[in-house]
Scaffold this active site. Structure first.
Site, PDB file in Angstrom:
ATOM      1  N   GLY A   1      10.646  59.189  43.206  1.00 13.86           N
ATOM      2  CA  GLY A   1      11.249  59.275  41.872  1.00 13.86           C
ATOM      3  C   GLY A   1      12.727  58.889  41.916  1.00 13.86           C
ATOM      4  N   GLY A   2      13.551  59.599  41.143  1.00 15.55           N
ATOM      5  CA  GLY A   2      14.985  59.277  41.086  1.00 15.55           C
ATOM      6  C   GLY A   2      15.636  59.356  42.455  1.00 15.55           C
TER       7      GLY A   2
ATOM      8  CB  ALA B   1      16.790  21.539  57.195  1.00 13.15           C
TER       9      ALA B   1
ATOM     10  CD  GLU C   1      20.551  21.265  60.749  1.00 10.22           C
ATOM     11  OE1 GLU C   1      20.848  20.453  59.835  1.00 10.22           O
ATOM     12  OE2 GLU C   1      20.436  20.950  61.943  1.00 10.22           O
TER      13      GLU C   1
ATOM     14  CD1 TRP D   1      19.489  29.856  56.774  1.00 10.63           C
ATOM     15  CD2 TRP D   1      20.297  31.844  56.134  1.00 10.63           C
ATOM     16  NE1 TRP D   1      19.692  29.816  55.415  1.00 10.63           N
ATOM     17  CE2 TRP D   1      20.192  31.036  55.003  1.00 10.63           C
ATOM     18  CE3 TRP D   1      20.793  33.147  56.005  1.00 10.63           C
ATOM     19  CZ2 TRP D   1      20.561  31.461  53.744  1.00 10.63           C
ATOM     20  CZ3 TRP D   1      21.149  33.584  54.753  1.00 10.63           C
ATOM     21  CH2 TRP D   1      21.030  32.747  53.639  1.00 10.63           C
TER      22      TRP D   1
ATOM     23  CB  THR E   1      18.665  36.568  63.928  1.00 18.07           C
ATOM     24  OG1 THR E   1      18.097  36.372  62.636  1.00 18.07           O
ATOM     25  CG2 THR E   1      18.581  38.039  64.317  1.00 18.07           C
TER      26      THR E   1
ATOM     27  NE  ARG F   1      10.712  66.459  42.495  1.00 19.44           N
ATOM     28  CZ  ARG F   1      11.877  66.856  42.000  1.00 19.44           C
ATOM     29  NH1 ARG F   1      12.707  67.583  42.741  1.00 19.44           N
ATOM     30  NH2 ARG F   1      12.222  66.528  40.779  1.00 19.44           N
TER      31      ARG F   1
ATOM     32  CD  GLU G   1      10.501  34.566  63.251  1.00 18.32           C
ATOM     33  OE1 GLU G   1       9.596  33.884  63.748  1.00 18.32           O
ATOM     34  OE2 GLU G   1      11.361  35.148  63.921  1.00 18.32           O
TER      35      GLU G   1
HETATM   36  C1  LIG Z   1      18.272  37.421  57.434  1.00 20.41           C
HETATM   37  C2  LIG Z   1      17.793  36.088  57.873  1.00 20.41           C
HETATM   38  C3  LIG Z   1      17.674  35.805  59.224  1.00 20.41           C
HETATM   39  C4  LIG Z   1      17.264  34.546  59.641  1.00 20.41           C
HETATM   40  N1  LIG Z   1      17.216  34.270  60.995  1.00 20.41           N
HETATM   41  C5  LIG Z   1      16.973  32.991  61.404  1.00 20.41           C
HETATM   42  C6  LIG Z   1      17.085  32.636  62.793  1.00 20.41           C
HETATM   43  O1  LIG Z   1      17.368  33.479  63.655  1.00 20.41           O
HETATM   44  N2  LIG Z   1      16.891  31.346  63.134  1.00 20.41           N
HETATM   45  C7  LIG Z   1      16.574  30.385  62.226  1.00 20.41           C
HETATM   46  O2  LIG Z   1      16.401  29.225  62.622  1.00 20.41           O
HETATM   47  N3  LIG Z   1      16.445  30.691  60.905  1.00 20.41           N
HETATM   48  C8  LIG Z   1      16.640  31.959  60.482  1.00 20.41           C
HETATM   49  N4  LIG Z   1      16.553  32.277  59.140  1.00 20.41           N
HETATM   50  C9  LIG Z   1      16.269  31.213  58.178  1.00 20.41           C
HETATM   51  C10 LIG Z   1      14.900  31.372  57.513  1.00 20.41           C
HETATM   52  O3  LIG Z   1      13.875  31.051  58.415  1.00 20.41           O
HETATM   53  C11 LIG Z   1      14.912  30.496  56.262  1.00 20.41           C
HETATM   54  O4  LIG Z   1      15.762  31.130  55.319  1.00 20.41           O
HETATM   55  C12 LIG Z   1      13.522  30.321  55.686  1.00 20.41           C
HETATM   56  O5  LIG Z   1      12.729  29.538  56.526  1.00 20.41           O
HETATM   57  C13 LIG Z   1      13.563  29.707  54.279  1.00 20.41           C
HETATM   58  O6  LIG Z   1      14.364  28.582  54.242  1.00 20.41           O
HETATM   59  P1  LIG Z   1      15.452  28.431  53.078  1.00 20.41           P
HETATM   60  O7  LIG Z   1      16.230  29.672  53.020  1.00 20.41           O
HETATM   61  O8  LIG Z   1      16.181  27.158  53.322  1.00 20.41           O
HETATM   62  O9  LIG Z   1      14.603  28.329  51.760  1.00 20.41           O
HETATM   63  P2  LIG Z   1      14.064  26.976  51.091  1.00 20.41           P
HETATM   64  O10 LIG Z   1      13.361  26.154  52.117  1.00 20.41           O
HETATM   65  O11 LIG Z   1      15.183  26.337  50.346  1.00 20.41           O
HETATM   66  O12 LIG Z   1      13.004  27.546  50.062  1.00 20.41           O
HETATM   67  C14 LIG Z   1      13.368  28.039  48.789  1.00 20.41           C
HETATM   68  C15 LIG Z   1      12.098  28.490  48.082  1.00 20.41           C
HETATM   69  O13 LIG Z   1      11.202  27.377  47.918  1.00 20.41           O
HETATM   70  C16 LIG Z   1       9.944  27.683  48.486  1.00 20.41           C
HETATM   71  N5  LIG Z   1       9.355  26.465  49.066  1.00 20.41           N
HETATM   72  C17 LIG Z   1       9.954  25.546  49.859  1.00 20.41           C
HETATM   73  N6  LIG Z   1       9.081  24.576  50.192  1.00 20.41           N
HETATM   74  C18 LIG Z   1       7.902  24.892  49.603  1.00 20.41           C
HETATM   75  C19 LIG Z   1       6.597  24.291  49.569  1.00 20.41           C
HETATM   76  N7  LIG Z   1       6.337  23.169  50.235  1.00 20.41           N
HETATM   77  N8  LIG Z   1       5.630  24.897  48.857  1.00 20.41           N
HETATM   78  C20 LIG Z   1       5.877  26.061  48.184  1.00 20.41           C
HETATM   79  N9  LIG Z   1       7.075  26.683  48.184  1.00 20.41           N
HETATM   80  C21 LIG Z   1       8.072  26.105  48.878  1.00 20.41           C
HETATM   81  C22 LIG Z   1      10.226  28.719  49.569  1.00 20.41           C
HETATM   82  O14 LIG Z   1       9.062  29.494  49.846  1.00 20.41           O
HETATM   83  C23 LIG Z   1      11.311  29.543  48.884  1.00 20.41           C
HETATM   84  O15 LIG Z   1      10.721  30.473  48.010  1.00 20.41           O
HETATM   85  C24 LIG Z   1      16.932  33.553  58.696  1.00 20.41           C
HETATM   86  C25 LIG Z   1      17.031  33.841  57.327  1.00 20.41           C
HETATM   87  C26 LIG Z   1      17.463  35.090  56.907  1.00 20.41           C
HETATM   88  C27 LIG Z   1      17.583  35.345  55.436  1.00 20.41           C
END
Ligand SMILES: Cc1cc2nc3c(=O)[nH]c(=O)nc-3n(C[C@H](O)[C@H](O)[C@H](O)COP(=O)(O)OP(=O)(O)OC[C@H]3O[C@@H](n4cnc5c(N)ncnc54)[C@H](O)[C@@H]3O)c2cc1C
Length: 387
Positions: free
Chosen positions: A340-341, A132, A129, A158, A160, A269, A364
């Site tokens: 390169g470029g 989340a 979410e 998010w 897919t 190249r 994931e």
């Molecule tokens: C193109 C794409 C496709 C996706 N497809 C799916 C899908 O099909 N189904 C689905 O359910 N989700 C999907 N996702 C969601 C994806 O799994 C989440 O974006 C991912 O788990 C990270 O969550 P967030 O974006 O909320 O980042 P956040 O949880 O907000 O994290 C932000 C940053 O903080 C870091 N962080 C957070 N907690 C900690 C911790 N405890 N220790 C150290 N670092 C931490 C993270 O590593 C990250 O760098 C997709 C995302 C993208 C971009």
């Protein structure tokens, strides 16, 4: 360059040959254009389904291919060499089929799985979410009991295949089963109130649609819960272990493509009167790229073979995801450098590969989360009863 694979059976070798032939004909010619136009190739998934490539690791009794995970992943890698968005789609579809296959009732498996793993339907997986992602236990979308069924509300982020999928393995809070309870549901787009938001505008992997899914008081019929009430998070996390291996295979295929492009360019190249491959500085860069690709492949295969042998593989799956996606980021970045470029322009695919690799370190479970999982396993495994 075609990867020389060690495969367990002639059937698996035939499967890889079929995948290469199909991917050369159906994926490679479309990839650049569809990515540029941000088009989702639904017809390509229909084709993959027709030839049985959307159900490889599932049992033959439910219409799957009955293949070991190590073979399925190498098929995914072959697809990713030609088109990462499609390979990712196969991995997500497999992830979405997992809950019913492993936790569904006999009736759900009999009635739903054959169409799913037979590839006539395309799946999606709704766990994250907006607030989340790394911490899915903080989810808010919920399903509240209403007679025999439930009423679901909230928004999953998010997703897919959001808006294109035929079924959505969806994780929702179920407060009737306990204050923190989460359960898994099989949702379909025909349910009134279940709809896709406009797709995200992404940096890369633009042939793969990503969209939030809205639940506006969706009446979820009886029989749609998958697994026991309140067991949703355990179901989600166990599916993610195998999903992480899928992403590892996609990352390795993408890195292999970038390496192939870089080697071909370095052979053509010239600079300072000779081919750039004959400059040791470039040859060493290519050598490091090849080492990264091959070691990442070996790492996901080790994890997959443990899974196939019925041994625990969660730590190895996180290691594979971390190693393969970091390798893909580095190898694709270095491929741009070798060109390169030219590498920085859209005349060559290297810049697209680099944009595609980035997200693999994020979805994931980000690579920070993989380190967290690996660290937890190390702590547990280093604290034996006799310790
Ligand atoms: C193109 C794409 C496709 C996706 N497809 C799916 C899908 O099909 N189904 C689905 O359910 N989700 C999907 N996702 C969601 C994806 O799994 C989440 O974006 C991912 O788990 C990270 O969550 P967030 O974006 O909320 O980042 P956040 O949880 O907000 O994290 C932000 C940053 O903080 C870091 N962080 C957070 N907690 C900690 C911790 N405890 N220790 C150290 N670092 C931490 C993270 O590593 C990250 O760098 C997709 C995302 C993208 C971009």
């Amino acid at each position: 360059m075609a990867v020389d694979r060690e495969l367990p059976t002639q059937e698996a070798a035939d499967l890889i040959a079929l995948t290469r032939e199909l991917a050369d004909a159906e994926l490679a010619p479309r990839a650049a254009e569809y990515e540029r136009e941000e088009r989702f190739p639904r017809e390509v998934f229909a084709k993959l389904g027709e030839v049985g490539l959307l159900g490889l690791p599932f049992g033959e009794d439910v219409g799957g291919g009955g293949q070991p995970y190590a073979v399925y992943l190498q098929v995914v890698e072959e697809l990713a060499v030609r088109w990462a968005s499609v390979a990712l789609g196969v991995s997500v579809h497999t992830l979405a089929c997992g809950p019913i296959d492993r936790f569904g009732t006999e009736e759900q498996r009999r009635d739903l799985l054959p169409e799913m793993v037979g590839g006539r339907l395309l799946g999606a997986y709704c766990l994250s979410e907006a607030h989340a992602g790394s911490d899915p236990a903080a989810m808010r979308a919920r399903a509240v009991r209403d007679g025999e069924g439930w009423v679901a509300s909230g928004e999953k982020a998010w997703v897919t295949h959001g808006g294109h999928a035929d079924f959505y393995s969806t994780f929702l809070r179920t407060p009737d089963d306990g204050e923190r309870a989460i359960s898994c549901f099989h949702l379909t787009p025909d349910l009134p109130g279940f709809s896709a938001a406009p797709p995200e505008q992404k940096m890369g992997l633009t042939g793969s649609t990503t969209a939030a899914m809205r639940l506006d008081d969706v009446a979820v019929p009886a029989g749609r819960m998958v697994g026991e009430p309140g067991r949703g998070l355990a179901i989600a996390l166990s599916a993610l272990d195998s999903g992480r291996l899928g992403v590892s295979a996609v990352a390795v295929g993408l890195a292999q493509s970038a390496l192939d492009v870089a080697v071909a360019y370095a052979l053509e190249r010239e600079a300072f009167g000779r081919r750039i491959v004959d400059h040791q500085g470039v040859a060493f860069l290519l050598a490091d790229m090849a080492a990264a690709v091959e070691s990442a492949r070996a790492t996901y295969l080790v994890a997959a073979r443990r899974k196939d042998a019925g041994r625990p593989y969660s730590r190895q799956a996180s290691i594979a995801k971390l190693v393969a996606t970091d390798a893909a980021m580095k190898v694709t970045t270095d491929a741009v450098q070798v060109l390169g470029g030219a590498g920085y322009t859209r005349d060559h695919p290297a810049e697209r590969y680099m944009r595609e690799a980035k997200v693999m370190q994020i979805f994931e479970g980000t690579n920070q989360i993989q380190r967290m999982v690996i660290g937890k396993h190390l702590a547990q495994e280093a604290t034996p009863a006799n310790g």
